[in-house]
Design an enzyme around this catalytic site. Structure first.
Site, PDB file in Angstrom:
ATOM      1  CG  HIS A  57     -27.134  -2.043  -4.013  1.00 14.98           C
ATOM      2  ND1 HIS A  57     -27.924  -2.167  -2.890  1.00 14.98           N
ATOM      3  CD2 HIS A  57     -26.068  -2.855  -3.813  1.00 14.98           C
ATOM      4  CE1 HIS A  57     -27.359  -3.014  -2.048  1.00 14.98           C
ATOM      5  NE2 HIS A  57     -26.234  -3.454  -2.588  1.00 14.98           N
TER       6      HIS A  57
ATOM      7  CG  ASP B 112     -30.386  -5.002  -3.740  1.00 15.48           C
ATOM      8  OD1 ASP B 112     -30.852  -3.877  -3.943  1.00 15.48           O
ATOM      9  OD2 ASP B 112     -30.041  -5.406  -2.617  1.00 15.48           O
TER      10      ASP B 112
END
Ligand code: GAR
Length: 212
Positions: free
Chosen positions: A107, A148
Site C-alpha cells: 500500500h 488495509d
C-alpha cells in the site's frame, strides 16, 4: 529448494509485477509466479505477464459479491498450488478463502494513515500532499477481511520536500514500494516472517533476540 508458488492479482499497469518478474529472472528472488489474475481485461500488467510466459486470467467482478469473486479467484489459485498471493495494485477487496494461503498487499502510504476503501494509487499521494505531511512511505501487510488493516510486515519512509507534488511523491513511493516488497518476499520465502496475533516478527540471524 522448491520455489514458492506465487499468484499475483492486479488491476493496472503492473510495474510491481514487473519488478517481481525481473528479480526472479535475475535469480534474486526464489519464487515462481504461476498465475496473474486481473479484474480488468485492459490492464497492462496482463501483457507484462504474457511477455514473461506467465498464465493470465481475467475474472469479472461485475454483479458478484466479494465473497463470490474471491472464491472464484481462490479456486484458480488453489488449482495452481499457490502458497502466497500478492495484491500488486489490485484495487478491490479480496477475501482469503484458504487458510494455507497467505495474502499480502503493498500500500502506498504509512498505514494506518491514508487507507480504506477508495484510497489507492494517486488518490493517496494527493491526500498526503493536501494534508501537508512531511513524511510518507509504503506498507507491506498481510491482508485480512478489512481494507488495509491486516498485520504489518514492513514499512519504509519517504521524505516529502517543500516542492513535492503528488506526481513526484508517487514516483518516489513507487520506487520504494518495489524494494519493500522484494525484501518482504525474501523474508517470507525464507521463513523469517512469523505472526502472533496482529503483530509480525521478522527473525534476523544476528539479532533474533530483539526482533522476536
Ligand atoms: C502501486 O503503487 C500500489 O501501491 C498501489 O497501486 C499501484 C500499482 O502500480 N496499490 C494501492 O493503492 C492499493 N491500495 P502498478 O500497477 O504499476 O504495479
Amino acid at each position: 529448494m522448491e520455489k514458492m508458488k506465487i499468484g499475483v492479482l492486479l488491476s493496472g499497469s503492473g510495474s510491481t509485477l514487473q519488478s517481481m518478474i525481473d528479480h526472479i529472472k535475475n535469480g534474486q528472488l526464489q519464487a515462481e509466479i504461476v498465475a496473474v489474475i486481473s479484474d480488468n481485461m485492459k490492464a497492462y500488467g496482463l501483457e507484462r505477464a504474457k511477455d514473461a510466459g506467465i498464465p493470465t486470467m481475467v475474472v469479472s467482478l461485475k454483479g458478484k459479491s466479494v465473497d463470490d469473486y474471491s472464491k472464484e479467484i481462490c479456486q484458480v489459485l488453489e488449482n495452481k498450488d499457490v502458497k502466497l498471493v500478492v495484491l500488486a495494485g489490485f484495487l478491490h477487496k479480496y477475501m482469503n478463502q484458504n487458510k494455507d494461503m497467505s495474502v499480502i498487499n503493498i500500500h502506498p502510504s504509512l498505514l494506518p494513515a491514508f487507507a480504506g476503501k477508495g484510497m489507492y494509487g494517486s488518490k493517496v499521494h494527493k491526500a498526503v500532499i493536501a494534508r501537508g505531511c512531511k513524511l510518507s512511505g509504503c506498507t507491506l501487510h498481510f491482508v485480512n477481511d478489512e481494507y488495509d488493516e491486516g498485520p504489518i510486515i514492513a514499512q519504509d519512509i519517504v521524505k516529502i520536500s517543500s516542492v513535492e507534488t503528488f506526481e513526484t511523491l508517487q514516483q518516489k513511493v513507487q520506487a520504494q514500494e518495489k524494494l519493500t516488497l522484494i525484501n518482504g518476499l525474501r523474508d517470507i520465502i525464507s521463513g523469517k516472517v512469523k505472526r502472533r496475533g496482529n503483530t509480525v516478527f521478522i527473525t534476523r540471524e544476528s539479532q533474533s533476540s530483539d526482533k522476536e
